[in-house]
Design an enzyme around this catalytic site. Sequence first.
Site, PDB file in Angstrom:
ATOM      1  N   HIS A 171       0.850  -1.193   0.000  1.00 32.55           N
ATOM      2  CA  HIS A 171       0.000   0.000   0.000  1.00 32.55           C
ATOM      3  C   HIS A 171       0.884   1.240   0.000  1.00 32.55           C
ATOM      4  CE1 HIS A 171      -3.894  -1.888   1.813  1.00 32.55           C
ATOM      5  NE2 HIS A 171      -3.282  -2.750   1.008  1.00 32.55           N
ATOM      6  N   GLU A 185       0.784   3.858   1.852  1.00 34.68           N
ATOM      7  CA  GLU A 185       1.171   4.283   3.200  1.00 34.68           C
ATOM      8  C   GLU A 185       2.344   3.459   3.734  1.00 34.68           C
ATOM      9  OE1 GLU A 185      -3.459   4.487   3.286  1.00 34.68           O
ATOM     10  OE2 GLU A 185      -1.926   3.372   2.187  1.00 34.68           O
ATOM     11  N   CYS A 245      -6.450   2.013   5.593  1.00 32.63           N
ATOM     12  CA  CYS A 245      -7.125   0.780   5.989  1.00 32.63           C
ATOM     13  C   CYS A 245      -6.636   0.379   7.391  1.00 32.63           C
ATOM     14  CB  CYS A 245      -6.831  -0.330   4.978  1.00 32.63           C
ATOM     15  SG  CYS A 245      -5.124  -0.936   5.012  1.00 32.63           S
ATOM     16  N   CYS A 291      -2.785  -0.209   7.416  1.00 33.29           N
ATOM     17  CA  CYS A 291      -2.009   1.024   7.308  1.00 33.29           C
ATOM     18  C   CYS A 291      -2.167   1.903   8.549  1.00 33.29           C
ATOM     19  CB  CYS A 291      -2.391   1.772   6.044  1.00 33.29           C
ATOM     20  SG  CYS A 291      -1.890   0.894   4.542  1.00 33.29           S
TER      21      CYS A 291
END
Length: 153
Positions: free
Chosen positions: A52, A54, A82, A85
């Site tokens: 991801h 992040e 999410c 993250c």
Amino acid sequence: MIHKGKMQIAINEALKAYAEGEVPVGAAIFQGETLISTAHNCKESLKQATAHAEITAINLACKMAGDWRLNGMTMYVTAEPCFMCAGAILQARIEKVVFGVCEPKFGGVVTHASLFDIPGLNSRVEYMGGVEEETIGNIMRRFFSELRKNKTD
């Protein structure tokens, strides 16, 4: 608004993800006015569930800072983090998160959970959403519309 310019850097990262066929999420981490790291989603290209924006931005910022603690840093991310993250942001001790759109399926900050608001944690993360929401929402809608169209072609 001070956040618009910094969010634009995250949007630029999201557009890179879009061009690569990835869900268009981008992130940028700042220490004050200094840009420390940027990243975008790479789950499909790397075939890694944790790739991801992040997580990658955090890893790069830790490398730049020479420490896993990113005290005093702010992350700008185009979509609400999410659960995974949000947990990584807490672990990294990032001070503030500014996001664009809420994440309807996996949002871990305001949509489905409030991970930054859990009492008793040894670190706190300030957060705010809605920055450049219309622009980011348009990018997301266009991406998913094209994705659905390509699946039916």
